[in-house]
Design an enzyme around this catalytic site. Structure first.
Site, PDB file in Angstrom:
ATOM      1  CE  LYS A 124      -2.877   2.661   3.255  1.00  0.00           C
ATOM      2  NZ  LYS A 124      -3.345   2.805   4.636  1.00  0.00           N
ATOM      3  CG  ASP A 178      -5.283   8.232   4.587  1.00  0.00           C
ATOM      4  OD1 ASP A 178      -6.379   8.742   4.077  1.00  0.00           O
ATOM      5  OD2 ASP A 178      -5.390   7.251   5.483  1.00  0.00           O
ATOM      6  CE  LYS A 194      -6.018   9.142   8.119  1.00  0.00           C
ATOM      7  NZ  LYS A 194      -6.482   7.823   8.831  1.00  0.00           N
ATOM      8  CG  ASP A 226      -1.735   5.521   5.048  1.00  0.00           C
ATOM      9  OD1 ASP A 226      -1.505   4.518   5.687  1.00  0.00           O
ATOM     10  OD2 ASP A 226      -2.864   5.693   4.817  1.00  0.00           O
ATOM     11  CG  ASP A 228      -9.383   7.389   7.403  1.00  0.00           C
ATOM     12  OD1 ASP A 228      -8.270   7.707   6.792  1.00  0.00           O
ATOM     13  OD2 ASP A 228      -9.445   7.579   8.618  1.00  0.00           O
ATOM     14  CD  GLU A 249      -6.621   5.142   2.985  1.00  0.00           C
ATOM     15  OE1 GLU A 249      -5.385   4.925   3.227  1.00  0.00           O
ATOM     16  OE2 GLU A 249      -7.572   5.322   3.720  1.00  0.00           O
ATOM     17  NE  ARG A 295     -10.397  -1.155   4.860  1.00  0.00           N
ATOM     18  CZ  ARG A 295     -10.800  -1.271   6.268  1.00  0.00           C
ATOM     19  NH1 ARG A 295     -11.809  -2.066   6.500  1.00  0.00           N
ATOM     20  NH2 ARG A 295     -10.067  -0.710   7.067  1.00  0.00           N
TER      21      ARG A 295
END
Length: 515
Positions: A275, A280, A287, A298, A357, A359, A361
């Site tokens: 990933k 993010d 967030k 991230d 959020d 995201e 996956r």
């Protein structure tokens, strides 16, 4: 990138010549003969220093003796190792880190003497060198020379300063030099991953990350970049949905290393999937402000994959491996994905995006489809800073390990234990599926509040074909905002590089003639 320490191996000599000399002392035993000789040469200065300081050679206890009379070394460092029989490779790495942390910044040369200690394995000097190298990493490229220290004086900058030259003396002499290449390759891979995680998001955008991965072609990797038009043509809409609110274009980068000589058709590749969310914000499901700056990290999964692939190439690993990373930025805007939107993934499964959020996956879903369709995987390992829930479960000591294959899970856990990058297996079960079954689509991208890291892994598993060995490492607690350790002073730890390298070397590489 931080320069690697220069390491050399040599046979034992009467007395080191460098200004700093390091010796080891075992708990419960007399001073070893080399230190007794130093004590005699210094007219008892060494033994007096031990007595005055009350030095006990427990593991990681250090005694520094400055300007000892009658010795060439200006600094003598005695390192307690406790019971030598119990020391693992990771213990020797920690000792290397402890020693590196003790040395003044201006140290240029260090002699380390592995003598007079019983039960000393051949791997001990290599472990020490690895820990010394890991602790030598710095990331201060954005510190200006005009920076002021807390007391108002000029802050000493060590970025760009070469780390100390390390000379290791042992009964094995220079025979260890042949194995040093693997250690140096792993250090280079970790440094690369740490650099990537530490970079601010305004610098390491998806295009910049892509450019840095293209540069790895110089190591012998084959690099292929899938741009947005290509991703659209492949139907990778879940991945693209993550980045559609950003001004930065999304891309997927595939890194290939073909090092297994005589591979038969159909043998397959070990495939690492990372990933790479370069920042993010959470998107429309934004967030909270406190701590959001940490979301530059991230992309820790992609950094680990990049570092691992660089390591394999640098040491010419006898394995066929592929790394694939999705590089994207998750931002809120008028074009961003909305909560409630439904997208069709590349696999054909539809996804109801209830929280933008969640995201990571979505990124992994399309990467897994591509890997299975185009990269001939014999096994898949996904790495992602996926959930805050894994920190609640495991803190920062272990990554969460999920798998559909007991053998693969066991290999990863073993590689993690040996490399010091620990992973703890977590459960998967069909019983969790109902928590992510969609109301309006096949699947929704969040479950309930409970079992957050498990339902995230359960989501990812939906995109793995039956019969394909797969494991997932949730590294949200281990890849970034890392606690300072003996071998890691960095905010970005580079977690995953050494684990994947050990996993490949121990379980999936063609043995060489030397082995």
């Amino acid at each position: 990138m931080t320069e690697l320490p220069a390491v050399s191996f040599a046979s034992l000599q009467p007395e080191p010549k460098s200004p700093t000399a390091i010796y080891f002392v075992t708990e419960g035993e007399e001073l070893p003969p080399p230190i007794k000789r130093l004590d005699k040469a210094s007219a008892g200065a060494v033994s007096r220093a031990i007595e005055v300081a009350g030095f006990k050679p427990k593991r990681k206890n250090l005694l520094e003796i400055l300007a000892p009379h009658g010795l060439k070394a200006a600094r003598l460092l005695l390192v307690g190792i406790g019971d030598a029989k119990t020391l693992t490779h990771r213990d020797w790495m920690d000792l290397g880190g402890v020693v590196r942390g003790k040395l003044p910044k201006k140290t240029t040369e260090v002699d380390v003497v592995f003598a007079g200690v019983d039960h000393l394995p051949e791997e001990a000097p290599l472990g020490f060198a690895a820990g010394f190298g890991l602790r030598s990493y710095t990331f201060k490229k954005y510190k200006s020379k005009a920076a002021k220290s807390a007391d108002g004086g000029e802050e000493e900058q060590d970025e760009g300063r070469a780390p100390p030259k390390l000379s290791i003396f042992s009964c094995w002499g220079d025979k260890l030099a042949a194995k040093l290449q693997h250690t140096e390759a792993a250090l280079s891979g970790v440094y690369l991953a740490r650099d990537l995680v530490n970079e601010p998001a305004n610098i390491l955008t998806p295009p910049e990350f892509t450019a840095r991965l293209r540069a790895l072609e110089a190591l012998g990797l084959t690099v292929e970049v899938l741009d947005e038009p290509k991703l659209k043509s492949l139907g990778m809409n879940a991945l693209l949905a993550v980045g559609q609110g950003s001004a930065q274009p999304t891309s997927v980068v595939v890194l290939k290393w073909n090092g297994a000589v005589g591979r038969s058709a159909g043998d397959g590749n070990i495939v690492f999937v990372g990933k790479g969310v370069c920042f993010d914000s959470g998107g429309i499901s934004i967030k909270p402000s406190p701590g959001m700056e940490d979301m530059k990290g991230d992309m820790g999964g992609a950094a680990a994959v990049a570092g691992a692939m660089a390591t394999l190439a640098l040491r010419k690993a006898a394995v066929n491996a592929v790394g694939i990373v999705g590089l994207v930025e998750n931002m809120p805007s008028g074009t961003a994905t909305r909560p409630g939107d439904i997208v069709t993934s590349a696999s054909g499964q539809t996804i109801e995006i209830l929280n933008t959020d969640a995201e990571g996956r979505l990124v992994l879903a399309d990467l897994l489809w591509y890997a299975q369709e185009h990269l001939e995987p014999k096994l898949l390992i996904t790495l992602a800073t996926l959930t805050g829930a894994i920190l609640v479960a495991l803190g920062k000591e272990y990554a969460g390990l999920f798998s559909n294959d007991d053998k693969l899970a066991s290999e990863i856990a073993e590689a993690g234990a040996e490399s010091g990058e620990l992973a703890w297996r977590m459960p998967l079960s069909k019983k969790y599926n109902k928590m992510i079954d969609g109301k309006f689509a096949d699947i929704k991208n969040i479950g309930a509040r409970d079992a957050g890291s498990i339902t995230a892994a359960q989501f990812v598993q939906r995109f793995v074909k039956n019969g394909t060995p797969w494991a997932h490492l949730d590294i949200a607690g281990t890849a970034m905002a890392s606690p300072s350790t003996d071998i890691n002073p960095s905010w970005g730890s580079g977690y995953g590089v050494r684990l994947l390298d050990r996993f490949s070397a121990k379980f999936h590489e063609t043995p060489s003639a030397e082995d």
